[in-house]
Scaffold this motif. Sequence first.
Motif, mmCIF file in Angstrom:
data_model
loop_
_atom_site.group_PDB
_atom_site.id
_atom_site.type_symbol
_atom_site.label_atom_id
_atom_site.label_comp_id
_atom_site.label_asym_id
_atom_site.label_seq_id
_atom_site.Cartn_x
_atom_site.Cartn_y
_atom_site.Cartn_z
ATOM 1 N N VAL A 233 0.837 -1.145 -0.125
ATOM 2 C CA VAL A 233 0.009 -0.063 -0.093
ATOM 3 C C VAL A 233 0.918 1.339 0.124
ATOM 4 N N ASN A 234 0.730 2.170 -1.214
ATOM 5 C CA ASN A 234 1.543 3.426 -1.192
ATOM 6 C C ASN A 234 1.407 4.245 0.124
ATOM 7 N N ASN A 235 2.557 4.702 0.478
ATOM 8 C CA ASN A 235 2.332 5.541 1.728
ATOM 9 C C ASN A 235 3.439 6.763 1.653
ATOM 10 N N THR A 236 4.389 6.983 1.351
ATOM 11 C CA THR A 236 5.284 7.953 1.457
ATOM 12 C C THR A 236 6.369 8.381 0.393
ATOM 13 N N GLY A 237 7.139 9.484 0.487
ATOM 14 C CA GLY A 237 8.378 9.549 -0.345
ATOM 15 C C GLY A 237 8.869 10.720 0.220
ATOM 16 N N ASN A 238 10.403 10.865 -0.084
ATOM 17 C CA ASN A 238 11.215 12.073 0.204
ATOM 18 C C ASN A 238 11.032 13.241 -0.588
ATOM 19 N N GLU A 239 10.403 14.376 -0.479
ATOM 20 C CA GLU A 239 10.071 15.401 -1.079
ATOM 21 C C GLU A 239 11.327 16.328 -1.319
ATOM 22 N N ASP A 240 11.873 16.752 -0.175
ATOM 23 C CA ASP A 240 12.775 17.798 -0.182
ATOM 24 C C ASP A 240 14.503 17.477 0.376
ATOM 25 N N GLY A 241 14.598 16.007 0.191
ATOM 26 C CA GLY A 241 16.115 15.620 0.380
ATOM 27 C C GLY A 241 16.428 15.784 1.827
ATOM 28 N N GLU A 242 15.407 15.988 2.889
ATOM 29 C CA GLU A 242 15.585 16.253 4.138
ATOM 30 C C GLU A 242 15.940 14.899 4.946
ATOM 31 N N ARG A 243 16.377 14.665 6.099
ATOM 32 C CA ARG A 243 16.851 13.629 6.613
ATOM 33 C C ARG A 243 15.852 13.185 7.811
ATOM 34 N N CYS A 244 14.956 12.005 7.466
ATOM 35 C CA CYS A 244 14.095 11.527 8.632
ATOM 36 C C CYS A 244 13.038 12.106 9.237
ATOM 37 N N THR A 245 12.580 13.446 8.382
ATOM 38 C CA THR A 245 11.441 14.334 8.770
ATOM 39 C C THR A 245 10.105 13.983 8.056
ATOM 40 N N TYR A 266 7.669 5.254 -1.542
ATOM 41 C CA TYR A 266 7.633 4.083 -0.819
ATOM 42 C C TYR A 266 6.295 3.636 -0.622
ATOM 43 N N ALA A 267 6.201 2.217 -0.435
ATOM 44 C CA ALA A 267 4.977 1.641 0.035
ATOM 45 C C ALA A 267 5.276 0.494 1.330
ATOM 46 N N GLU A 268 4.165 0.269 1.959
ATOM 47 C CA GLU A 268 4.259 -0.713 3.065
ATOM 48 C C GLU A 268 3.714 -2.157 2.746
ATOM 49 N N GLU A 269 4.480 -3.182 2.633
ATOM 50 C CA GLU A 269 4.022 -4.652 2.387
ATOM 51 C C GLU A 269 2.702 -4.911 2.817
ATOM 52 N N THR A 270 1.958 -5.774 2.387
ATOM 53 C CA THR A 270 0.720 -6.172 2.892
ATOM 54 C C THR A 270 0.386 -7.709 2.875
ATOM 55 N N TYR A 271 1.630 -8.530 2.738
ATOM 56 C CA TYR A 271 1.422 -9.993 2.749
ATOM 57 C C TYR A 271 1.226 -10.438 4.112
ATOM 58 N N GLN A 272 1.290 -9.704 5.167
ATOM 59 C CA GLN A 272 1.108 -10.099 6.512
ATOM 60 C C GLN A 272 -0.201 -10.219 6.885
ATOM 61 N N ILE A 273 -1.141 -9.354 6.180
ATOM 62 C CA ILE A 273 -2.410 -8.959 6.523
ATOM 63 C C ILE A 273 -3.211 -10.355 6.668
ATOM 64 N N PRO A 274 -3.260 -11.051 5.566
ATOM 65 C CA PRO A 274 -4.322 -12.067 5.467
ATOM 66 C C PRO A 274 -4.203 -12.855 6.744
ATOM 67 N N ALA A 275 -2.982 -13.273 7.203
ATOM 68 C CA ALA A 275 -2.845 -14.208 8.211
ATOM 69 C C ALA A 275 -3.598 -13.680 9.774
ATOM 70 N N CYS A 276 -4.034 -12.477 9.661
ATOM 71 C CA CYS A 276 -4.656 -11.986 10.810
ATOM 72 C C CYS A 276 -6.059 -11.947 10.638
ATOM 73 N N PHE A 277 -6.738 -12.415 9.595
ATOM 74 C CA PHE A 277 -8.353 -12.636 9.697
ATOM 75 C C PHE A 277 -8.711 -13.934 9.405
#
Length: 295
Positions: A233-245, A266-277
């Motif tokens: 699932v898509n969630n973020t990206g480094n826009e300005d070259g700053e560090r960890c903000t 970047y995105a966060e993996e989702t393969y772990q989700i099915p095992a919790c339902f």
Amino acid sequence: MRKPLVAALFALVMTGAGAAPAVAASAPESAPTHVSAKAVPADTEAAAPTLQAVSLAGTVALSNCSGSVVRFPNSADTDPALVLSNGHCLETGFPDPGEVIVGQASSRTFSLLNSAGTKVATLRASKVAYSTMTDTDITIYQLTSTYATIKNSYGISALTVQNTHPAAGTAITVASGYWKRLYSCSIDGFVYRLKEGDWTWKDSVRYTSACNTIGGTSGSPVVDQATGKVVAVNNTGNEDGERCTVNNPCEVDASGNVTVRQGINYAEETYQIPACFTTGNKLDLTLSGCVLPKP
């Protein structure tokens, strides 16, 4: 957070400006919620590229983010349908580091899209089944409709969440219901830890540079072009070259070395989700194999 609406939302909340997670003044319904809701460029509504295995069918538009109607390998047509988006897209605000929300009341609505990006229905949540920004960045809504009802009424099938780890080099498409736009690239690799502001995510997906996602794309499903299954699932990206903000996540390896990649998303993996339902699409965080953070 995705390119990140999370960041965008954060900026909106803190400054009143329209920028966090993809929230743009000219956004389709309301501002997007991308961790990085930076202002959306004037050309963001350009025609989406033509792809064989991936379309906008089954994606949804939230008030400030993107999402998708999803099912798991063992879901039944008669189960209540689920919508997957980001934790930072939660309507009650960003979950704090370490916070896990389960079973929270919600009547949030979602615009269901067909393959052409046309709205065909308004779906409604009955509750937030699960939401967190710890280790991952996901919100899963349970709907008042079943998969069968959605299919029979609107001709739209849910996207299936793959239950195995994605592979580097996989050709993917980020399908944004908010912008009604597709972004095509490949998985460049995986990040041991992705840190943005107070939040840290594990084993995140790094895109190749062709996926130049923007605010409002937060929560978009990342679909394997070969199988049509959701792998992240898509969630973020480094826009300005700053560090960890906020809006500028950094990569941290197992030795603690930090790398900043401006313009990379970047995105966060989702393969772990099915095992919790379990049966009936019921969340059960005690199931064997379920590794999602617990309250």
